[in-house]
Design an enzyme around this catalytic site. Structure first.
Site, PDB file in Angstrom:
ATOM      1  N   CYS A 113       0.813  -1.222   0.000  1.00 38.12           N
ATOM      2  CA  CYS A 113       0.000   0.000   0.000  1.00 38.12           C
ATOM      3  C   CYS A 113       0.847   1.275   0.000  1.00 38.12           C
ATOM      4  CB  CYS A 113      -0.950   0.004   1.195  1.00 38.12           C
ATOM      5  SG  CYS A 113      -2.148  -1.323   1.130  1.00 38.12           S
ATOM      6  N   HIS A 250      -3.125   7.605   1.977  1.00 41.14           N
ATOM      7  CA  HIS A 250      -3.524   6.302   1.441  1.00 41.14           C
ATOM      8  C   HIS A 250      -4.916   5.988   1.980  1.00 41.14           C
ATOM      9  CE1 HIS A 250      -3.906   2.153   0.578  1.00 41.14           C
ATOM     10  NE2 HIS A 250      -3.655   1.750   1.804  1.00 41.14           N
ATOM     11  N   ASN A 280     -10.009   0.236  -0.607  1.00 43.95           N
ATOM     12  CA  ASN A 280      -8.550   0.317  -0.523  1.00 43.95           C
ATOM     13  C   ASN A 280      -7.959  -0.254  -1.823  1.00 43.95           C
ATOM     14  OD1 ASN A 280      -5.842   0.010  -0.005  1.00 43.95           O
ATOM     15  ND2 ASN A 280      -6.106  -0.890   2.027  1.00 43.95           N
TER      16      ASN A 280
END
Ligand code: ACO
Length: 323
Positions: A113, A250, A280
């Site tokens: 990520c 993020h 996500n």
């Protein structure tokens, strides 16, 4: 000194939208649980035969159009992904080929990520050494392909998508009034590698594997790690929660984003939030959110934009950019 200045950004989301209510028909979950714990309402899912490279190519073309430049002027492509089309070659070379570029270099980078922050840092470092003039920095993922769709603890969290920015090496005065990437801070700590991982790989199992996560453990570490690298970015530049214009984190979980912003005293109206619509999307989430905020007119030339990410490894990092 040389600064890596953002010329433009773009993104692409697969057409298919998967809502929480649809997911509740597949696994034992509910729209209410997912929204309350994560802020996610829907995510996009790549179609059959639609690969990470296909999403990345569309995002790259959108970024080039937004920058108003020709693909031939790109001499570096850094693509962050944990879901490449194949183990090798790099997905970045598929993008390079689709754009008709045969000069310069293209490679993938894997920091889960945090991938986009790591890719932007790498591209910035290479541009500042003079190794290239214009770079495409891409985050592209098809996490739907590595999800265990019977595991309600993980399958509700992720989505597919891609985003890209074009960076250009330009001469700056060396002050924080310069446009471009002003500072970046990368961290990792492999002691946590079993808290968020994929249970397969070419060397270990000869399979792709599925994503596994200790959600609570990830949550517990996330806010501290995120805020630490932001404090580092502020210390390196003299910037602060008051002087930044936008916070583009993020997009993992609204609760992690809210808690980080609150701890840093970043005003809620400065926070760009897309996790509700995108879920996500791992390395793609920051450039996707940047594209949304640039396209709707929030992020403008000269704005001070703070980026951060945290993910598997653990890896984490921040970047402060004057747009
Ligand atoms: N629907 C309904 N119930 C669920 C679901 C679901 N989708 N998933 C788990 N549950 C249940 C659990 O089984 C458990 O039930 P029990 O009490 O009967 O045992 C209960 O909900 C609580 O489970 P927890 O895992 O403790 O729930 P928590 O409040 O921690 O929320 C979540 C889980 C949302 C995953 C949270 O831990 C989280 O957000 N963690 C961060 C993970 C993350 O964002 N990862 C992304 C990758 S890393 C990154 O990008 C930063």
């Amino acid at each position: 000194m040389i600064r890596s200045v953002v010329l433009g950004c773009g993104s692409y989301l697969p057409e298919r939208i998967l809502t929480n209510s649809e997911l509740a028909k597949k696994v034992d979950t509910s729209d209410e649980w997912i929204v309350q714990r994560t802020g996610i309402q829907q995510r996009h899912i790549a179609g059959e035969g639609e690969f990470t490279s296909h999403l990345a190519i569309k995002a790259a073309k959108a970024a080039l159009a937004n920058a108003g430049i020709d693909a031939q002027s790109i001499d570096l492509i850094v693509l962050a992904t944990s879901t490449p089309d194949q183990t090798f070659p790099a997905t970045a070379v598929a993008v390079q080929n689709a754009l008709g570029i045969t000069h310069g270099a293209a490679f993938d980078l894997q920091a889960v990520c945090s991938g986009f922050i790591f890719a932007m840092t790498t591209a910035d470092s290479l541009l500042r050494t003079g190794a290239g003039k214009r770079a495409l920095v891409i985050g592209a993922e098809t996490f739907s392909r590595i999800l265990d769709w019977t595991d309600r603890g993980t399958c509700v969290l992720f989505g597919d998508g891609a985003g890209a920015v074009v960076l250009e090496a330009q001469e700056g005065a060396g002050t924080t009034a310069d446009r471009g990437v002003l500072t970046t801070h990368l961290r990792s700590d492999g002691r946590h590698k079993e808290k968020l991982y994929v249970d397969g790989g070419p060397s270990s199992t000869q399979t792709v594997g599925y994503l596994r996560m200790e959600g609570r453990e990830v949550f517990k570490h996330a806010v501290g790690m995120i805020t630490d690298v932001i404090v580092d970015a502020f210390a390196a530049t003299g910037a602060s929660a008051e002087t930044i214009d936008w916070f583009v984190p993020h997009q993992a979980n609204k609760r992690i984003i809210d808690a980080s912003a609150q701890k840093l005293h970043i005003a809620p109206q400065k926070v760009v939030l897309t996790v509700d619509r995108h879920g996500n999307t791992s390395a793609a989430s920051i450039p996707l959110a940047l594209s949304v905020a640039v396209n709707d007119g929030r992020i403008k030339k000269g704005d001070l934009v703070l980026l951060e990410a945290m993910g598997g490894g653990f890896t984490w990092g921040s970047a402060l950019v004057r747009w």
